[in-house]
Scaffold this motif. Structure first.
Motif, short mmCIF file in Angstrom:
data_model
loop_
_atom_site.label_atom_id
_atom_site.label_comp_id
_atom_site.label_asym_id
_atom_site.label_seq_id
_atom_site.Cartn_x
_atom_site.Cartn_y
_atom_site.Cartn_z
N UNK A 155 -52.66 -6.74 71.83
CA UNK A 155 -51.31 -6.33 72.24
C UNK A 155 -50.93 -6.69 73.68
N UNK A 156 -51.88 -7.19 74.47
CA UNK A 156 -51.61 -7.46 75.88
C UNK A 156 -50.39 -8.34 76.09
N UNK A 157 -50.24 -9.32 75.22
CA UNK A 157 -49.17 -10.29 75.33
C UNK A 157 -47.78 -9.65 75.36
N UNK A 158 -47.67 -8.47 74.71
CA UNK A 158 -46.36 -7.81 74.63
C UNK A 158 -45.99 -7.09 75.94
N UNK A 159 -46.91 -7.11 76.90
CA UNK A 159 -46.69 -6.31 78.11
C UNK A 159 -46.49 -7.18 79.35
N UNK A 160 -45.89 -8.34 79.15
CA UNK A 160 -45.60 -9.23 80.26
C UNK A 160 -44.72 -8.52 81.29
N UNK A 161 -45.19 -8.49 82.54
CA UNK A 161 -44.39 -7.91 83.62
C UNK A 161 -44.35 -6.39 83.64
N UNK A 162 -45.12 -5.73 82.75
CA UNK A 162 -45.09 -4.26 82.70
C UNK A 162 -46.11 -3.66 83.67
N UNK A 163 -45.88 -2.39 83.94
CA UNK A 163 -46.90 -1.60 84.65
C UNK A 163 -47.71 -0.87 83.57
N UNK A 164 -49.01 -1.07 83.62
CA UNK A 164 -49.87 -0.60 82.53
C UNK A 164 -50.95 0.33 83.09
N UNK A 165 -51.35 1.29 82.27
CA UNK A 165 -52.52 2.11 82.60
C UNK A 165 -53.60 1.87 81.55
N UNK A 166 -54.84 1.88 82.00
CA UNK A 166 -55.98 1.81 81.08
C UNK A 166 -56.79 3.08 81.30
N UNK A 167 -57.13 3.77 80.20
CA UNK A 167 -57.90 5.01 80.33
C UNK A 167 -59.36 4.72 80.01
N UNK A 168 -60.25 5.17 80.89
CA UNK A 168 -61.68 5.00 80.65
C UNK A 168 -62.37 4.40 81.85
N UNK A 181 -54.41 -8.02 83.34
CA UNK A 181 -53.78 -8.51 84.57
C UNK A 181 -53.14 -9.89 84.36
N UNK A 182 -53.50 -10.57 83.28
CA UNK A 182 -52.84 -11.86 82.97
C UNK A 182 -51.36 -11.65 82.68
N UNK A 183 -51.03 -10.46 82.20
CA UNK A 183 -49.65 -10.20 81.76
C UNK A 183 -48.95 -9.18 82.66
N UNK A 184 -49.68 -8.19 83.08
CA UNK A 184 -49.05 -7.02 83.69
C UNK A 184 -48.68 -7.26 85.15
N UNK A 185 -47.75 -6.43 85.62
CA UNK A 185 -47.43 -6.43 87.05
C UNK A 185 -48.57 -5.73 87.79
N UNK A 186 -48.93 -4.53 87.28
CA UNK A 186 -50.10 -3.80 87.83
C UNK A 186 -50.84 -3.15 86.67
N UNK A 187 -52.14 -2.96 86.88
CA UNK A 187 -52.94 -2.23 85.90
C UNK A 187 -53.64 -1.10 86.64
N UNK A 188 -53.38 0.14 86.21
CA UNK A 188 -54.01 1.29 86.84
C UNK A 188 -55.08 1.84 85.90
N UNK A 189 -56.32 1.84 86.37
CA UNK A 189 -57.41 2.41 85.58
C UNK A 189 -57.51 3.89 85.91
N UNK A 190 -57.36 4.72 84.89
CA UNK A 190 -57.46 6.17 85.08
C UNK A 190 -58.80 6.62 84.54
N UNK A 191 -59.64 7.18 85.43
CA UNK A 191 -60.98 7.58 85.02
C UNK A 191 -61.22 9.04 85.39
N UNK A 192 -61.94 9.74 84.52
CA UNK A 192 -62.10 11.18 84.72
C UNK A 192 -63.14 11.54 85.78
N UNK A 193 -63.89 10.53 86.26
CA UNK A 193 -64.86 10.80 87.33
C UNK A 193 -64.59 9.84 88.49
N UNK A 194 -65.48 9.90 89.50
CA UNK A 194 -65.30 9.00 90.65
C UNK A 194 -66.19 7.76 90.52
N UNK A 195 -67.21 7.84 89.64
CA UNK A 195 -68.08 6.69 89.43
C UNK A 195 -67.76 6.07 88.08
N UNK A 196 -67.72 4.74 88.10
CA UNK A 196 -67.49 4.05 86.83
C UNK A 196 -68.80 3.98 86.05
#
Ligand code: NAP
Length: 324
Positions: A155-168, A181-196
């Motif tokens: 589905x990434x292709x449908x989000x050209x120029x969008x602001x996107x969040x990824x959970x995990x 990031x190939x498509x999006x304006x920004x990608x925000x990773x939302x994570x429930x801890x401070x360490x990946x």
């Protein structure tokens, strides 16, 4: 009161009706093996007839469809194609199996009477797929395929120029974020801890990517938007602070689970529950039982790879039956 009814022994029984199960059905039916497909029940979001593609609005990367098509249409076409060659279908979910001797046995409820039916077959193709773990928010049912997705490749292709969040915070989340990031304006990773949890190399790549930012220690409490995603309500688990993250796309990447519970103790699985097959084939350790599609593939997870392995499973089953 329900009772158990037995049916005649089939050559091929297929469990699951996503791209792998239906492709196996097309091939087995064209080989005159009269397959019966136990196609599942629409009981949860991805564990349903037609599999995960029933939740996908547009598919643009399935070869042969220049203008793309809707997931449910692709599955309806595959099902009709299998039926055209004589495949039969039962809308029911497998409750238990016994693969310890021939014929192989599978029990499922009759969709009409509610009676338990014992299905016997010389070969079984397991194509029960996998499902994405979801956050468990009511908004997910409303917004899936409307800005909410579980597959960036799809589905990434449908989000050209969008602001996107990824959970995990695992490898999947970072892989999806980097791809997006190939498509999006920004990608925000939302994570429930401070360490990946992700591997160091993926972390390095994500940190270096100028389009990726992180929101730490935070969980999604709700998804804003009625008919399309408009934002994420987040709560910081340390400070308790709430914020609305304005995004028009959300990718949930908190892991997958294969639909294999019913095969526990009957087929070999890896530590995550994916079925193990002999490399280069779809054969499981049980003679006559084959596995195809996402149920044995934690790596590619594409409709086309699932369909390809469904074809392999039907050919493997056909050759195994010939050798009997
Ligand atoms: P994973 O490693 O289990 O990571 C899941 C992530 O989602 C974790 O960060 C977890 O947080 C978070 N999470 C789980 N449930 C959550 C919830 N309810 N709410 C919010 N966050 C939640 O799964 P994965 O990333 O899909 O990876 C699965 C396996 O495949 C791993 O072994 C991975 O290395 C492998 N993989 C490898 C690659 C690659 O090498 N390119 C790509 C994809 C996957 P916590 O960290 O707090 O538990």
């Amino acid at each position: 009161m329900t009772q158990t009814n037995a049916t005649p022994v089939r050559e091929v029984l297929i469990i699951g009706s996503g791209p792998s199960g239906l492709t196996a059905a097309i091939y087995a039916a064209r080989a005159n093996l009269s397959p019966l497909v136990l196609e599942g029940q629409p009981s949860s979001t991805s564990d349903q007839p037609g599999g995960q593609l029933m939740l996908t609005t547009d598919i643009e990367n399935f070869p042969g469809f220049v203008d793309g098509l809707a997931g449910p249409d692709l599955m309806a076409n595959m099902r009709a194609q299998a039926a055209r060659f004589g495949a039969e279908f039962l809308t029911t979910k497998v409750e238990r199996v016994d693969f310890s001797a021939q014929p192989l046995r599978v029990w499922a409820q009759d969709p009409n009477s509610g009676d338990e039916v014992e299905h016997m077959a010389r070969s079984v193709i397991v194509a029960t797929g996998a499902r994405s773990l979801m956050l468990g928010l009511p908004a997910e049912d409303r917004l899936i395929s409307r800005g909410l997705s579980t597959c960036a490749t799809c589905d990434g292709f449908f989000f050209r120029g969008h602001r996107i969040a990824v959970i995990g915070g695992g490898d999947s989340a970072l892989e999806e974020a980097i791809f997006l990031t190939k498509f999006a304006e920004t990608v925000t990773v939302v994570h429930r801890r401070k360490e990946l949890r992700a591997s160091k190399i993926m972390q390095d790549r994500a940190y270096k990517n100028p389009k990726i930012r992180f929101v730490w220690d935070s969980v999604v409490t709700d998804i804003a938007g009625e008919s399309k995603v408009e934002g994420l309500h987040l709560r910081n688990l340390v400070s308790g602070e709430e914020q609305l993250l304005e995004v028009s796309g959300v990718f949930v990447a908190i892991g997958h689970v294969p639909n294999t519970a019913v095969f526990n103790g009957h087929l070999d699985m890896d530590e995550s529950g994916y079925l193990l097959t002999v490399p280069g084939t779809t054969a499981t350790k049980v003679p006559g039982v084959f596995a195809a599609g996402d149920v044995q593939d934690s790596k590619y997870r594409q409709a086309i790879t699932a369909a390809g392995s469904g074809c392999m499973a039907a050919i493997d089953a056909e050759r195994w039956l010939e050798a009997l």
